[in-house]
Design an enzyme around this catalytic site. Sequence first.
Site, PDB file in Angstrom:
ATOM      1  N   LYS A  79       3.268   6.772   4.935  1.00 18.49           N
ATOM      2  CA  LYS A  79       2.329   5.759   4.402  1.00 18.49           C
ATOM      3  C   LYS A  79       2.862   4.373   4.737  1.00 18.49           C
ATOM      4  O   LYS A  79       4.021   4.061   4.459  1.00 18.49           O
ATOM      5  CB  LYS A  79       2.178   5.893   2.881  1.00 18.49           C
ATOM      6  CG  LYS A  79       1.128   4.933   2.315  1.00 18.49           C
ATOM      7  CD  LYS A  79      -0.265   5.324   2.751  1.00 18.49           C
ATOM      8  CE  LYS A  79      -1.294   4.205   2.564  1.00 18.49           C
ATOM      9  NZ  LYS A  79      -1.235   3.159   3.635  1.00 18.49           N
ATOM     10  N   THR A  80       1.995   3.584   5.353  1.00 21.60           N
ATOM     11  CA  THR A  80       2.347   2.198   5.650  1.00 21.60           C
ATOM     12  C   THR A  80       1.952   1.287   4.496  1.00 21.60           C
ATOM     13  O   THR A  80       1.183   1.673   3.615  1.00 21.60           O
ATOM     14  CB  THR A  80       1.625   1.706   6.922  1.00 21.60           C
ATOM     15  OG1 THR A  80       0.210   1.898   6.743  1.00 21.60           O
ATOM     16  CG2 THR A  80       2.103   2.434   8.157  1.00 21.60           C
ATOM     17  N   GLY A  81       2.461   0.077   4.552  1.00 27.91           N
ATOM     18  CA  GLY A  81       2.062  -0.956   3.601  1.00 27.91           C
ATOM     19  C   GLY A  81       2.316  -2.308   4.235  1.00 27.91           C
ATOM     20  O   GLY A  81       3.350  -2.502   4.869  1.00 27.91           O
TER      21      GLY A  81
ATOM     22  N   SER B 175       0.791  -1.239   0.000  1.00 29.87           N
ATOM     23  CA  SER B 175       0.000   0.000   0.000  1.00 29.87           C
ATOM     24  C   SER B 175       0.825   1.292   0.000  1.00 29.87           C
ATOM     25  O   SER B 175       0.241   2.372  -0.103  1.00 29.87           O
ATOM     26  CB  SER B 175      -0.958   0.012   1.197  1.00 29.87           C
ATOM     27  OG  SER B 175      -2.066  -0.828   0.932  1.00 29.87           O
TER      28      SER B 175
END
Length: 264
Positions: free
Chosen positions: A212-214, A74
């Site tokens: 932003k994480t993923g 993501s």
Amino acid sequence: MNWMRRFGIAALALFCLLAGTDAEALGGKENTKELHIEEAFAGKEGTMVIKNLKNDKVYVYNQERSIERLTPESTFKVANALIGLETAAVRDEYEVKRWDGVEREFESWNRDHSLASAMRESAIWFYQDLARTIGEKKMNEYVSRIGYGNLDISGGIDSFWLNSSLRISAAEQADFIEKLVKEKLPFTEKNQKTVKRMMIQDEQDHFILHGKTGTRLSDLGLGWYVGFIETEKGTWVFAVNIDGTGTEAKNIALEVLKEKKILK
């Protein structure tokens, strides 16, 4: 045997070219220092890249891993949002897509979302729909123009970044974020400012954290946290990945940024 010798020379040249590209993404060996943060990873494999944009100093934990290309999961939403805005696949950060009624893994996904709220909640379905609207031709064009990892979107227009064909290293992620910070990506200034605003996760008197994480949801075996932090003393970009979740990657990033007196 001559053909084998020629093949060996060509392969060596290609390796040197790729190594040079990674070194450039990290700012060059002479400007890179090792991070000693093993304890933050608690025995799990991972890497962290931090770059001070004021003096171009780069700090790396596990340099070998930092140039290994992994699926972005993501974190690709940052690029996806930029491409969506630039191609008018979405009007602005407030445009809403209606939830299709399909129950998904997280309750926060099961409602209508805007570009901004879907970034914040990491609602995959919204960005999958956005990618389909952008279309394969334009998506391929922009992924190539921004030089995003291995440039490979062959894994399907709405899934190529999710444990599929697209891969990028932590060093390349940091380089991509640096270009976004400086608004040097091939998008309008307005669209780059919009996406940076959408990435804000914490805003205090002395700093603004954008990130932003993923997470690879199939097995929770790969986690990312990428972004940048603006402080009174300057701006740092960072990229973390770990054999774990995005939440773990984010916690490591915050811990190290605090330890290094960047985040106060």
